[in-house]
Design an enzyme around this catalytic site. Structure first.
Site, PDB file in Angstrom:
ATOM      1  CE1 TYR A  47      -3.716   2.433   0.629  1.00 21.11           C
ATOM      2  CE2 TYR A  47      -2.542   3.273   2.431  1.00 21.11           C
ATOM      3  CZ  TYR A  47      -3.505   3.221   1.480  1.00 21.11           C
ATOM      4  OH  TYR A  47      -4.433   4.485   1.637  1.00 21.11           O
ATOM      5  CG  ASP A  83       5.580   3.405   1.244  1.00 22.26           C
ATOM      6  OD1 ASP A  83       5.837   4.346   2.062  1.00 22.26           O
ATOM      7  OD2 ASP A  83       4.345   3.431   0.798  1.00 22.26           O
ATOM      8  CE  LYS A 137       0.687   4.537   8.492  1.00 16.89           C
ATOM      9  NZ  LYS A 137       0.685   3.716   7.202  1.00 16.89           N
TER      10      LYS A 137
HETATM   11  C1  PLP Z   1       0.290   4.389   5.753  1.00 19.84           C
HETATM   12  C2  PLP Z   1       0.548   4.130   4.639  1.00 19.84           C
HETATM   13  C3  PLP Z   1       0.814   5.017   3.646  1.00 19.84           C
HETATM   14  C4  PLP Z   1      -0.039   6.141   3.395  1.00 19.84           C
HETATM   15  O1  PLP Z   1      -0.054   7.185   4.358  1.00 19.84           O
HETATM   16  P1  PLP Z   1      -1.133   8.020   4.724  1.00 19.84           P
HETATM   17  O2  PLP Z   1      -0.510   8.948   5.861  1.00 19.84           O
HETATM   18  O3  PLP Z   1      -2.281   7.044   5.283  1.00 19.84           O
HETATM   19  O4  PLP Z   1      -1.535   8.877   3.661  1.00 19.84           O
HETATM   20  C5  PLP Z   1       1.666   4.912   2.451  1.00 19.84           C
HETATM   21  N1  PLP Z   1       2.639   3.614   2.382  1.00 19.84           N
HETATM   22  C6  PLP Z   1       2.544   2.862   3.597  1.00 19.84           C
HETATM   23  C7  PLP Z   1       3.682   1.944   3.492  1.00 19.84           C
HETATM   24  C8  PLP Z   1       1.741   2.981   4.521  1.00 19.84           C
HETATM   25  O5  PLP Z   1       1.882   2.106   5.476  1.00 19.84           O
END
Ligand code: PLP
Length: 427
Positions: free
Chosen positions: A144, A239, A267
């Site tokens: 994601y 990511d 995060k």
């Molecule tokens: C949570 C998450 C996102 C998205 O971040 P948001 O602040 O919810 O937009 C993107 N990449 C990874 C790996 C994530 O866990």
């Protein structure tokens, strides 16, 4: 436990918010039942509107690595708020947090702050496309990267290497530029590069996947990706929205000793406020507006409250020499305890873990990609989730999520959790 007020609040929320929530997974659709409405949180615990207390294993989906309402973050935000909450001008604090982040993370010279992980990944991919002057990207099924169009893509059927939209509203035109690969399958990645020679701008990956449960990269998988990307002139985008400042000060790049070209954060970097960021070496970052041609902007980017929270969080992680060791030890202890009671109770399971990310799958086979993650016994998970919730343990309301361990957890909390898991899985 009584959930009277939560139930009522959910009814009211549903009147004016789609599904009663501002982010879908909160709605408990995957596990059934009504979400708990949290009133406040401190350290390792959540307190809901009915006065129930929970040990929290989600921690806002990762950010609260030092526990809720962590005092230095709270004070910094309060002090900042008194001096104005947004100016739309540069502030000194932005340089301080940027310098700190650059000093902690390997292979980056410059960093740009945005307001979410979604924005970070979306901007990183635009930058990669602009920099390489190519259009296609590769992502992995089950990873994601936020909800921007390029990433809401599922694997195409049959022999098709094109992705297909995962949501109405994503156009076929966008989908055709995102290619889907299988996590931990280097041959599959090589085939995609071969079939799209000279067209791949970037490959984006969660270096430890956290959005299909926790899935570690196989030995040398990340190194092999590094090589394939370099050979093909594509950028490797890590990511690290989940893994950044969690698996190590320098995230997965440090842990696995692999150099990414662009790194995305979110995060933990915001200490619980809305922050994302993306970073790279000068050559790439200088391609960004106003220095370079790739446009990217944000009215509230680098917001003083968000930067104050993020700065205190990163400083705490930088200064505490033992923090990542403690997180590792606590999570390893939890893993060992859960393994033992599940074995004793003859439950079919697999546990995956890297550092303070851990997931329990109700499946005997190894879980190493999206397909294998889907094999778990979902009915068992639903029951497990609700049984834990009823005993005051809050894990993510979906079998596809990782548990995030916080330093605020005590060994008594962990022992209680293991004991409850023993009780609810006893035959
Ligand atoms: C949570 C998450 C996102 C998205 O971040 P948001 O602040 O919810 O937009 C993107 N990449 C990874 C790996 C994530 O866990």
């Amino acid at each position: 436990m009584l959930y009277k007020r939560s139930n009522q609040l959910f009814v009211e929320a549903n009147e004016v918010i789609p599904g009663g929530v501002n982010s879908p997974v909160r709605a408990f659709k995957a596990v059934g039942g009504t979400p708990i409405f949290v009133k406040e949180a401190k350290g390792a615990y959540l307190y809901d509107e009915d006065g129930n207390k929970y040990i929290d294993y989600i921690n806002s989906w990762g950010p609260m690595i030092l526990g809720h309402a962590y005092e230095p973050v709270v004070s910094a935000v309060i002090e900042k708020a008194k001096k104005g909450t947004s100016f739309g001008t540069p502030t000194e604090l932005e340089t301080k947090i940027a310098a700190l982040a650059v000093s902690m993370v390997p292979n980056i010279d410059k960093i740009r702050f945005v307001s979410s992980g979604t924005e970070a990944c979306m901007s990183a991919i635009r930058l990669a496309r602009g920099f390489t002057k190519r259009e296609k990207i590769i992502k992995f099924s089950g990873c994601y990267h936020g909800h921007s169009d390029s990433f809401l893509i599922a694997a195409g059927s049959g022999a098709s290497t094109f992705g297909v939209p995962n949501s109405p509203g994503v156009t076929a035109g966008t989908a055709k530029d995102t290619l889907l690969a299988k996590y931990n399958d280097i041959d599959n990645v090589k085939q995609l590069f071969e079939a799209n020679k000279g067209e791949i701008a970037a490959l984006i990956i969660e270096p430890v996947a956290g959005n299909m449960g926790c899935i570690p990269p196989k030995k040398d998988f990340l190194k092999q990706l590094r090589e394939v990307c370099s050979e093909n002139g594509a950028l490797l985008v890590f990511d690290e929205v989940m893994t950044g400042f969690r698996l190590a000060r320098g995230g997965a790049q440090e842990l696995y000793q692999v150099k990414a070209d662009i790194v995305c954060f979110g995060k933990v970097i915001g200490g619980g406020l809305p922050v994302g960021a993306f970073a790279a070496r000068n050559e790439i970052m200088n391609y960004l507006s106003p220095l370079g041609p790739v446009y990217q902007a944000g009215t509230l980017s680098g917001n003083p409250l968000a930067m104050a929270a993020g700065y205190e969080m990163l400083k705490a992680l930088q200064e505490d020499q033992e923090i990542f060791k403690r997180l590792e030890d606590k999570t390893a202890y939890l893993e060992k305890g859960i393994r033992k009671v599940l074995q004793d109770n003859q439950v079919v399971f697999t546990i995956n873990r890297v550092g303070s990310m851990i997931s329990v799958h109700f499946d005997a086979n190894p879980v190493y990609d999206f397909e294998t993650a889907k094999n778990g016994d979902n009915d068992h998970f639903k029951k497990f989730f609700h049984d834990l919730l009823a005993k005051g343990i809050y894990i993510a309301p979906s079998a596809y999520e990782t548990w995030f361990i916080t330093d605020a957890l005590t060994y008594e909390d962990l022992d209680y959790t293991i004991q409850v898991i023993q009780e609810v899985t006893a035959k």
